[in-house]
Motif scaffolding. Sequence first.
Motif, PDB file in Angstrom:
ATOM      1  N   LEU A 176      -3.897  -0.308   6.546  1.00 27.32           N
ATOM      2  CA  LEU A 176      -3.793  -1.761   6.658  1.00 27.32           C
ATOM      3  C   LEU A 176      -4.889  -2.433   5.838  1.00 27.32           C
ATOM      4  CD1 LEU A 176      -2.314  -4.181   8.024  1.00 27.32           C
ATOM      5  CD2 LEU A 176      -4.285  -4.254   9.551  1.00 27.32           C
ATOM      6  N   LEU A 177      -6.109  -1.888   5.889  1.00 23.12           N
ATOM      7  CA  LEU A 177      -7.180  -2.443   5.074  1.00 23.12           C
ATOM      8  C   LEU A 177      -6.825  -2.303   3.592  1.00 23.12           C
ATOM      9  CD1 LEU A 177     -10.359  -1.276   7.012  1.00 23.12           C
ATOM     10  CD2 LEU A 177      -8.812  -3.195   7.444  1.00 23.12           C
ATOM     11  N   GLY A 178      -6.193  -1.174   3.222  1.00 28.20           N
ATOM     12  CA  GLY A 178      -5.728  -1.010   1.852  1.00 28.20           C
ATOM     13  C   GLY A 178      -4.687  -2.048   1.485  1.00 28.20           C
ATOM     14  N   GLU A 179      -3.821  -2.387   2.434  1.00 23.47           N
ATOM     15  CA  GLU A 179      -2.805  -3.417   2.205  1.00 23.47           C
ATOM     16  C   GLU A 179      -3.448  -4.770   1.913  1.00 23.47           C
ATOM     17  OE1 GLU A 179       1.227  -4.977   2.119  1.00 23.47           O
ATOM     18  OE2 GLU A 179       0.379  -2.972   1.934  1.00 23.47           O
ATOM     19  N   LEU A 180      -4.458  -5.125   2.680  1.00 26.72           N
ATOM     20  CA  LEU A 180      -5.113  -6.419   2.493  1.00 26.72           C
ATOM     21  C   LEU A 180      -5.862  -6.470   1.164  1.00 26.72           C
ATOM     22  CD1 LEU A 180      -6.375  -7.034   6.142  1.00 26.72           C
ATOM     23  CD2 LEU A 180      -4.333  -7.939   5.032  1.00 26.72           C
ATOM     24  N   VAL A 181      -6.468  -5.361   0.788  1.00 25.78           N
ATOM     25  CA  VAL A 181      -7.151  -5.298  -0.505  1.00 25.78           C
ATOM     26  C   VAL A 181      -6.141  -5.518  -1.636  1.00 25.78           C
ATOM     27  CG1 VAL A 181      -8.318  -3.748  -2.123  1.00 25.78           C
ATOM     28  CG2 VAL A 181      -9.105  -3.892   0.239  1.00 25.78           C
ATOM     29  N   LEU A 182      -4.968  -4.900  -1.537  1.00 25.58           N
ATOM     30  CA  LEU A 182      -3.948  -5.074  -2.569  1.00 25.58           C
ATOM     31  C   LEU A 182      -3.415  -6.502  -2.600  1.00 25.58           C
ATOM     32  CD1 LEU A 182      -1.875  -1.764  -2.419  1.00 25.58           C
ATOM     33  CD2 LEU A 182      -3.470  -2.496  -4.192  1.00 25.58           C
ATOM     34  N   MET A 183      -3.307  -7.131  -1.450  1.00 21.67           N
ATOM     35  CA  MET A 183      -2.861  -8.528  -1.426  1.00 21.67           C
ATOM     36  C   MET A 183      -3.829  -9.419  -2.207  1.00 21.67           C
ATOM     37  SD  MET A 183      -1.384  -9.310   2.382  1.00 21.67           S
ATOM     38  CE  MET A 183       0.234  -8.739   2.900  1.00 21.67           C
ATOM     39  N   VAL A 184      -5.119  -9.152  -2.042  1.00 19.81           N
ATOM     40  CA  VAL A 184      -6.116  -9.930  -2.780  1.00 19.81           C
ATOM     41  C   VAL A 184      -6.051  -9.599  -4.267  1.00 19.81           C
ATOM     42  CG1 VAL A 184      -8.596 -10.337  -3.081  1.00 19.81           C
ATOM     43  CG2 VAL A 184      -7.622 -10.226  -0.778  1.00 19.81           C
TER      44      VAL A 184
ATOM     45  N   HIS B 140       0.822  -1.217   0.000  1.00 20.63           N
ATOM     46  CA  HIS B 140       0.000   0.000   0.000  1.00 20.63           C
ATOM     47  C   HIS B 140       0.852   1.260   0.000  1.00 20.63           C
ATOM     48  CE1 HIS B 140      -3.462   2.575   0.817  1.00 20.63           C
ATOM     49  NE2 HIS B 140      -2.742   3.155   1.748  1.00 20.63           N
ATOM     50  N   ILE B 141       1.879   1.316   0.853  1.00 19.22           N
ATOM     51  CA  ILE B 141       2.693   2.524   0.892  1.00 19.22           C
ATOM     52  C   ILE B 141       3.476   2.671  -0.409  1.00 19.22           C
ATOM     53  CG2 ILE B 141       4.610   1.398   2.112  1.00 19.22           C
ATOM     54  CD1 ILE B 141       5.214   4.113   3.395  1.00 19.22           C
ATOM     55  N   GLN B 142       3.909   1.572  -0.998  1.00 22.86           N
ATOM     56  CA  GLN B 142       4.622   1.676  -2.271  1.00 22.86           C
ATOM     57  C   GLN B 142       3.717   2.294  -3.336  1.00 22.86           C
ATOM     58  OE1 GLN B 142       4.627   0.300  -5.505  1.00 22.86           O
ATOM     59  NE2 GLN B 142       6.677   1.117  -5.976  1.00 22.86           N
ATOM     60  N   LYS B 143       2.447   1.894  -3.324  1.00 20.11           N
ATOM     61  CA  LYS B 143       1.477   2.430  -4.282  1.00 20.11           C
ATOM     62  C   LYS B 143       1.206   3.911  -4.016  1.00 20.11           C
ATOM     63  CE  LYS B 143      -3.136   1.433  -6.184  1.00 20.11           C
ATOM     64  NZ  LYS B 143      -3.807   2.717  -5.974  1.00 20.11           N
ATOM     65  N   VAL B 144       0.999   4.256  -2.739  1.00 15.23           N
ATOM     66  CA  VAL B 144       0.728   5.645  -2.387  1.00 15.23           C
ATOM     67  C   VAL B 144       1.884   6.545  -2.812  1.00 15.23           C
ATOM     68  CG1 VAL B 144       0.424   7.258  -0.460  1.00 15.23           C
ATOM     69  CG2 VAL B 144      -0.868   5.129  -0.506  1.00 15.23           C
ATOM     70  N   LEU B 145       3.106   6.127  -2.523  1.00 11.15           N
ATOM     71  CA  LEU B 145       4.270   6.950  -2.847  1.00 11.15           C
ATOM     72  C   LEU B 145       4.521   7.013  -4.356  1.00 11.15           C
ATOM     73  CD1 LEU B 145       6.734   5.979   0.033  1.00 11.15           C
ATOM     74  CD2 LEU B 145       5.134   7.903  -0.089  1.00 11.15           C
ATOM     75  N   ALA B 146       4.259   5.903  -5.050  1.00 10.69           N
ATOM     76  CA  ALA B 146       4.430   5.920  -6.505  1.00 10.69           C
ATOM     77  C   ALA B 146       3.446   6.857  -7.179  1.00 10.69           C
ATOM     78  CB  ALA B 146       4.271   4.508  -7.061  1.00 10.69           C
ATOM     79  N   GLU B 147       2.268   7.002  -6.593  1.00  9.40           N
ATOM     80  CA  GLU B 147       1.227   7.856  -7.165  1.00  9.40           C
ATOM     81  C   GLU B 147       1.267   9.278  -6.612  1.00  9.40           C
ATOM     82  OE1 GLU B 147      -2.336   5.713  -6.301  1.00  9.40           O
ATOM     83  OE2 GLU B 147      -1.984   4.180  -7.863  1.00  9.40           O
ATOM     84  N   LEU B 148       2.168   9.535  -5.676  1.00  8.34           N
ATOM     85  CA  LEU B 148       2.224  10.832  -5.006  1.00  8.34           C
ATOM     86  C   LEU B 148       2.416  12.008  -5.970  1.00  8.34           C
ATOM     87  CD1 LEU B 148       1.986  11.952  -2.149  1.00  8.34           C
ATOM     88  CD2 LEU B 148       4.452  11.668  -1.887  1.00  8.34           C
ATOM     89  N   PRO B 149       3.246  11.878  -7.007  1.00 10.12           N
ATOM     90  CA  PRO B 149       3.428  13.036  -7.907  1.00 10.12           C
ATOM     91  C   PRO B 149       2.150  13.437  -8.641  1.00 10.12           C
ATOM     92  CG  PRO B 149       5.200  11.437  -8.188  1.00 10.12           C
ATOM     93  CD  PRO B 149       4.158  10.773  -7.357  1.00 10.12           C
TER      94      PRO B 149
END
Length: 467
Positions: free
Chosen positions: A379-387, A291-300
């Motif tokens: 954390l809920l975002g993390e679990l959604v991405l895992m699925v 989730h944090i990798q996605k958030v930071l990649a989309e930050l710009p």
Amino acid sequence: MALVLGACAGQQPLQPYDLVITHANVVDVEAERVLPDQTVCIAQGQIRRVQKSGTRTIAAKQTIDAQGKYLIPGLWDMHVHFRGGDSLTTANRNLLPLYLAHGITTVRDAGGDLTPAIFSWREQMAAGKLAGPRIYTSGPKLDGPRATWAGSLVVESPAQIEQALDSLQRLKVDYVKLYESTISREAFLGAIASAEKRGLTTTGHMPYTATLREAVESGLDASEHLYYVFKACSAIEDSITTAIRNSQTSSKPLGLFAVLPAIYRTYDAATAARTYRMLAKHRTAVVPTLHIQKVLAELPDTDHARDTLLAYIDPKIQATYARRIASARAQSAATRAFNKQLGARFMSMVPQMQAAGVTLLAGSDSGPFNSYVYPGASLLGELVLMVQAGLTPAQALKTATVNGARFLKADQRSGTIRAGKDADVVLLNANPLQNISNLRGIHTVVARGQVYTAADLRQMVRAVKHR
């Protein structure tokens, strides 16, 4: 039946139970199934009985009719941070209700500079004077000289390693966290080996001057994030590692982000499969933090100014986001594109590790300095991405319950709904095994036996809202 009665099964207690939850669909996370129409009896912060609901009334001070609802173990966020120094102590403490409001009853603090405050919060929560999740903490991180994060313990020599571990053991931390900003290969591997001899659990970031195999064979118990596992999936990891080591004495030493494109180009499926088998063999866990990798990649490209959860983050913590935001805005178009490609590759690794038997742990990396990675919701975002990556909802849920408890050697008292376990449970409106997003539909949270209705949770969170 997997869910058995406690030693007092079949006997009414002398006093009423504190809480009885009736007609619940209990989610047996280990067996990946739902046990319908169960009654769960709780007293003194502990689950005392789990049995099929019947017609006989059980004496209770409070009863919840859970007909049509689903009971899961409280969630574990296995990577959060409480940090920022004395000026952010109160701001960090005010984040605690956000975890409970999202069904998270336990968190693992992955190192910071607020260790005395964390121990104080733990005492207050145990005494019922503060609402929040149970906290496991590493205390200060181990790193090299002039470390990135304040409060880190410097380890260069064998003597410094032993002194640092002595210090952490005196603090009675729950595990040891290593960080790679300036730590040498020798100190990193030496600290893991010394901690292993003391029976201490170790996790961390890994300097690219060492290989993952060296760390794992030294005794590393978990790798935080996927950058380090990813490097081990390169067909030329040894050559990359050697080049990084040789560059350390130059004016421009190579670091993680400089070599990621080369690792991406030389990723090899057969090498990756061998790496995953090695991790599984040594029981080294991985915390993907998708989730944090996605958030930071989309930050710009993302405007977070209108995020509803931003109102619950203290302005002082929001100010710590500035560094990452500035860095994101300075990225080239090529870097932005690569970060998104990297995220896709990381997503593909998760189901492969799961299939290989690697223990996965769900962690958000929420906390100060990690821009817009909101406590609880992330954390809920993390679990959604895992699925989305390919895990089943049941497998994803296990990473945030059973696996977390086992990793921290707390599975005798947490992680599942059993007689004798801590009364940390979450009542949901719909089945999370059908749709992981159903974790967002919380009816009631029970933490340490204390009942928090949805209305209670909303009121608790509103109290920390910043306008």
